[in-house]
Write a protein that holds these residues in place. Sequence first.
Motif, PDB file in Angstrom:
ATOM      1  N   ILE A 144       0.864  -1.190   0.000  1.00 28.59           N
ATOM      2  CA  ILE A 144       0.000   0.000   0.000  1.00 28.59           C
ATOM      3  C   ILE A 144       0.901   1.242   0.000  1.00 28.59           C
ATOM      4  O   ILE A 144       1.743   1.410   0.897  1.00 28.59           O
ATOM      5  CB  ILE A 144      -0.924   0.037   1.241  1.00 28.59           C
ATOM      6  N   TYR A 145       0.718   2.071  -1.019  1.00 28.70           N
ATOM      7  CA  TYR A 145       1.481   3.324  -1.119  1.00 28.70           C
ATOM      8  C   TYR A 145       0.760   4.408  -0.309  1.00 28.70           C
ATOM      9  O   TYR A 145      -0.444   4.623  -0.494  1.00 28.70           O
ATOM     10  CB  TYR A 145       1.588   3.743  -2.590  1.00 28.70           C
ATOM     11  N   TYR A 146       1.487   5.048   0.616  1.00 22.30           N
ATOM     12  CA  TYR A 146       0.824   6.067   1.448  1.00 22.30           C
ATOM     13  C   TYR A 146       1.508   7.434   1.322  1.00 22.30           C
ATOM     14  O   TYR A 146       1.385   8.297   2.205  1.00 22.30           O
ATOM     15  CB  TYR A 146       0.739   5.619   2.915  1.00 22.30           C
ATOM     16  N   VAL A 181       1.996  -0.218 -10.611  1.00 25.24           N
ATOM     17  CA  VAL A 181       1.454   1.101 -10.271  1.00 25.24           C
ATOM     18  C   VAL A 181       0.588   0.938  -9.037  1.00 25.24           C
ATOM     19  O   VAL A 181      -0.361   0.145  -9.028  1.00 25.24           O
ATOM     20  CB  VAL A 181       0.630   1.673 -11.445  1.00 25.24           C
ATOM     21  N   LEU A 182       0.938   1.672  -7.990  1.00 28.31           N
ATOM     22  CA  LEU A 182       0.173   1.583  -6.746  1.00 28.31           C
ATOM     23  C   LEU A 182      -0.620   2.873  -6.579  1.00 28.31           C
ATOM     24  O   LEU A 182      -0.024   3.956  -6.430  1.00 28.31           O
ATOM     25  CB  LEU A 182       1.105   1.421  -5.536  1.00 28.31           C
ATOM     26  N   MET A 183      -1.939   2.795  -6.620  1.00 25.19           N
ATOM     27  CA  MET A 183      -2.764   3.977  -6.364  1.00 25.19           C
ATOM     28  C   MET A 183      -2.652   4.314  -4.868  1.00 25.19           C
ATOM     29  O   MET A 183      -2.540   3.414  -4.035  1.00 25.19           O
ATOM     30  CB  MET A 183      -4.228   3.705  -6.710  1.00 25.19           C
ATOM     31  N   GLN A 184      -2.713   5.626  -4.571  1.00 25.87           N
ATOM     32  CA  GLN A 184      -2.544   6.015  -3.164  1.00 25.87           C
ATOM     33  C   GLN A 184      -3.567   5.312  -2.272  1.00 25.87           C
ATOM     34  O   GLN A 184      -4.774   5.362  -2.540  1.00 25.87           O
ATOM     35  CB  GLN A 184      -2.679   7.531  -3.017  1.00 25.87           C
ATOM     36  N   ASN A 185      -3.069   4.654  -1.265  1.00 29.44           N
ATOM     37  CA  ASN A 185      -3.883   3.968  -0.246  1.00 29.44           C
ATOM     38  C   ASN A 185      -4.800   2.875  -0.790  1.00 29.44           C
ATOM     39  O   ASN A 185      -5.861   2.626  -0.222  1.00 29.44           O
ATOM     40  CB  ASN A 185      -4.673   4.978   0.584  1.00 29.44           C
ATOM     41  N   GLN A 186      -4.381   2.266  -1.895  1.00 34.12           N
ATOM     42  CA  GLN A 186      -5.132   1.110  -2.428  1.00 34.12           C
ATOM     43  C   GLN A 186      -4.258  -0.139  -2.268  1.00 34.12           C
ATOM     44  O   GLN A 186      -3.086  -0.103  -2.640  1.00 34.12           O
ATOM     45  CB  GLN A 186      -5.416   1.287  -3.924  1.00 34.12           C
ATOM     46  N   PRO A 187      -4.821  -1.214  -1.753  1.00 35.19           N
ATOM     47  CA  PRO A 187      -3.999  -2.421  -1.586  1.00 35.19           C
ATOM     48  C   PRO A 187      -3.728  -3.107  -2.920  1.00 35.19           C
ATOM     49  O   PRO A 187      -4.602  -3.160  -3.784  1.00 35.19           O
ATOM     50  CB  PRO A 187      -4.878  -3.311  -0.693  1.00 35.19           C
TER      51      PRO A 187
END
Length: 321
Positions: free
Chosen positions: A267-269, A282-288
């Motif tokens: 999870i990108y925070y 690609v990690l969406m903000q606060n998406q697991p």
Amino acid sequence: MSYLEATNDLYKEAALTPDVGLCCTTNPIWQFPGLSIPKIMQEMNYGCGSTVSAQDLVNNPKVLYVGVGGGMELLQFSYFSRQKGGVTGVDVVDEMLEASKQNFKLAEEENDWFKSEFVNLVKGDALNLPVEDESIDVAAQNCLFNIFKTEDLKKAISEMYRVLKPHGRLVMSDPTCEQPMNETLRNDDSLRALCLSGSIPIKDYVKALTDAGFGTIEIRSRKSYRVLSPNHYPTDELVFIESIEIAAIKDPMPKDGPCIFTGKTAIYYGDEEYFDDNAGHVLMQNQPLAICDKTARQLAQASDQIHISESTWHYNGGGCC
Ligand SMILES: C[S@@+](CC[C@H](N)C(=O)[O-])C[C@H]1O[C@@H](n2cnc3c(N)ncnc32)[C@H](O)[C@@H]1O
């Protein structure tokens, strides 16, 4: 007598005289709508977890099941495939093939959708499968491979690899053990045949699969299974055995090594809308995002604003690769 002969003898006996206590399952028996599993099949459930998952069984797959036991999982696979010869069952023990054949007749009486001809029973050995190359979509085994010693395990896995189509899946359930086991346990053919003293650590099991060429591994479940204690077994210490459900997918081997999913999540925070590692993730903000262990290592290096969970050992699809 070799350990393989001792194993055949044990399962010949288990076919002639079903033994409810022979193995213990870590799962409830999957009951699907409109599926009735004959009592005798439930009593002859000699596996630990389950190998039957709806997610593997889309598009009328050709299924191979090695080590049929009482036939319960072949009936469950037939529930999804519902075609003549859709499931091939291979077993080396004549009495087990005969017992499962009788059980399928009972299943036919209890299920109006099921016909015995959905299952093609074939005498054969896991170490030399009587099955054509690249002819199978889903190959399964439950509680057989853990019995095999190292070289036989390699052979059994390479046989499954050979018969699977590209991107086909090998789905398995087996005991594993993270502790060293003493030689008395290891060399006890009866305990080995009972799935109690052949199990190996998960990383060795996974390595045997990736060495055979499987490019993607999914560990879908990991549960406590048995305890070998000094008051019941020839051991000075408690030995803990677990049961895993694992899928090995015949994807090409990635250049940077296999994708092994053990139930990790990233999870990108950070402050940006998303994080892109420019390597396909690609990690969406606060998406697991479910990630394989290789991606977990890469992402941990790439940013200090990504939470990476521990392995949960419960992966059921989706994610990074
Ligand atoms: C522990 S039982 C598991 C049965 C079934 N998979 C289940 O979950 O109930 C092992 C099965 O593998 C069969 N078997 C043993 N050695 C085998 C071999 N070398 N090749 C194929 N089948 C074998 C036995 O006859 C038995 O049906």
